[in-house]
Scaffold this motif. Sequence first.
Motif, PDB file in Angstrom:
ATOM      1  N   UNK A  42       0.832  -1.210   0.000  1.00 25.85           N
ATOM      2  CA  UNK A  42       0.000   0.000   0.000  1.00 25.85           C
ATOM      3  C   UNK A  42       0.863   1.254   0.000  1.00 25.85           C
ATOM      4  N   UNK A  43       1.956   1.221   0.787  1.00 26.61           N
ATOM      5  CA  UNK A  43       2.828   2.396   0.886  1.00 26.61           C
ATOM      6  C   UNK A  43       3.454   2.745  -0.454  1.00 26.61           C
ATOM      7  N   UNK A  44       3.824   1.735  -1.234  1.00 25.71           N
ATOM      8  CA  UNK A  44       4.478   2.002  -2.520  1.00 25.71           C
ATOM      9  C   UNK A  44       3.536   2.677  -3.507  1.00 25.71           C
ATOM     10  N   UNK A  45       2.250   2.481  -3.350  1.00 23.54           N
ATOM     11  CA  UNK A  45       1.295   3.123  -4.264  1.00 23.54           C
ATOM     12  C   UNK A  45       0.886   4.503  -3.787  1.00 23.54           C
ATOM     13  N   UNK A  46       1.191   4.827  -2.509  1.00 26.33           N
ATOM     14  CA  UNK A  46       0.695   6.096  -1.947  1.00 26.33           C
ATOM     15  C   UNK A  46       1.787   7.013  -1.420  1.00 26.33           C
ATOM     16  N   UNK A  47       3.010   6.507  -1.260  1.00 31.42           N
ATOM     17  CA  UNK A  47       4.058   7.299  -0.623  1.00 31.42           C
ATOM     18  C   UNK A  47       5.278   7.445  -1.531  1.00 31.42           C
ATOM     19  N   UNK A  71      14.605  -3.650   5.232  1.00 29.78           N
ATOM     20  CA  UNK A  71      13.563  -2.654   4.956  1.00 29.78           C
ATOM     21  C   UNK A  71      13.646  -2.189   3.503  1.00 29.78           C
ATOM     22  N   UNK A  72      14.860  -1.901   3.034  1.00 32.19           N
ATOM     23  CA  UNK A  72      15.023  -1.447   1.647  1.00 32.19           C
ATOM     24  C   UNK A  72      14.528  -2.515   0.679  1.00 32.19           C
ATOM     25  N   UNK A  73      14.860  -3.762   0.955  1.00 29.49           N
ATOM     26  CA  UNK A  73      14.387  -4.848   0.095  1.00 29.49           C
ATOM     27  C   UNK A  73      12.866  -4.927   0.098  1.00 29.49           C
ATOM     28  N   UNK A  74      12.263  -4.746   1.262  1.00 28.92           N
ATOM     29  CA  UNK A  74      10.797  -4.796   1.359  1.00 28.92           C
ATOM     30  C   UNK A  74      10.156  -3.652   0.581  1.00 28.92           C
ATOM     31  N   UNK A  75      10.800  -2.491   0.582  1.00 23.58           N
ATOM     32  CA  UNK A  75      10.267  -1.335  -0.138  1.00 23.58           C
ATOM     33  C   UNK A  75      10.343  -1.544  -1.643  1.00 23.58           C
ATOM     34  N   UNK A  81       6.143   3.916  -8.083  1.00 25.64           N
ATOM     35  CA  UNK A  81       7.091   4.885  -8.589  1.00 25.64           C
ATOM     36  C   UNK A  81       8.369   4.845  -7.765  1.00 25.64           C
ATOM     37  N   UNK A  82       9.423   5.476  -8.305  1.00 29.89           N
ATOM     38  CA  UNK A  82      10.726   5.485  -7.631  1.00 29.89           C
ATOM     39  C   UNK A  82      10.605   6.072  -6.224  1.00 29.89           C
ATOM     40  N   UNK A  83      10.866   5.284  -5.180  1.00 27.93           N
ATOM     41  CA  UNK A  83      10.792   5.821  -3.828  1.00 27.93           C
ATOM     42  C   UNK A  83      12.089   6.533  -3.454  1.00 27.93           C
ATOM     43  N   UNK A  84      11.995   7.509  -2.565  1.00 26.17           N
ATOM     44  CA  UNK A  84      13.184   8.106  -1.983  1.00 26.17           C
ATOM     45  C   UNK A  84      13.302   7.550  -0.568  1.00 26.17           C
ATOM     46  N   UNK A 107      18.440   6.225  -5.099  1.00 26.32           N
ATOM     47  CA  UNK A 107      17.579   7.144  -4.339  1.00 26.32           C
ATOM     48  C   UNK A 107      17.640   6.935  -2.827  1.00 26.32           C
ATOM     49  N   UNK A 108      18.832   6.610  -2.304  1.00 31.90           N
ATOM     50  CA  UNK A 108      19.014   6.519  -0.855  1.00 31.90           C
ATOM     51  C   UNK A 108      19.667   7.806  -0.364  1.00 31.90           C
TER      52      UNK A 108
END
Length: 264
Positions: A42-47, A71-75, A81-84, A107-108
């Motif tokens: 859910x977070x990857x689609x909204x954050x 955590x990074x692997x889970x994200x 979209x590309x997370x920061x 993007x870390x």
Amino acid sequence: MKLYSMDNAICIGKGMVGKATMNALGITDFIDTSESTMTYKEARTRKKFFFVCVPTPTKNGDCDISAVDNVIQAIISQEGEQPIIIIRSTVYPGACKYLMSRHSIRSIVHLPEFLTEATWKQDAEHPDLIVIGSEDDNYAREVEALLRSRYKTEEIHRTDTATSETLKYAINGFYALKVVYANELFDFCQRAGANYGTIKNCMYQRKWIGKNHLEVWFRHGLEEQPVRGVRGKCLPKDLEAFANYSKSKLLKTAKELNDVYIAK
């Protein structure tokens, strides 16, 4: 500068650093081991911004970043979209570059925290130091834009990740050195018949020395008797790790001296 809303941010981990980050920035969503407001999917689609605030204990002199790695692997394993990814956890110099290479992302960003256990809420709301470490100026600008929605006038330093990672250890290492010095000085005062309390208070009046870390007795828990040495959740582990990574004889000696004090 375009300012981002904190609705675009989520915190991973809800310990002291996580709670401080959420409280200071007004972040409401989080993922933690015990409870969460949403899943990684859910977070990857909204954050867009993921604040990583998970523990990095020191084990045999090494900073264990396995929780950050997980955590990074889970994200990134979820679609979106590309997370920061903003690492607030203390990590060893070079860790961000390693993690970016390991996960094939750029993007870390490293945003070290400078909190004291007793005053974490105030420290996070009114920081005296904000540092953004990044290998990509575009991501650094986006993180600064996010922070500017909360910190309007505070100075924000931008640098590379190795510098920001080392800075965190440099500050905590210096604090630890002051505590060890205070303990050494206290023992000398006991032998010489000098009043350490007077000396400490007078030293605190010198503007170049500062107002902290000359206390010899550390109260560890409300019901326990005061103890000596470098204590707490952060300084001991960071002293050990920085002594190991830096190969500093001074820090290694401080670690050895502190081991004696905490054993008393």
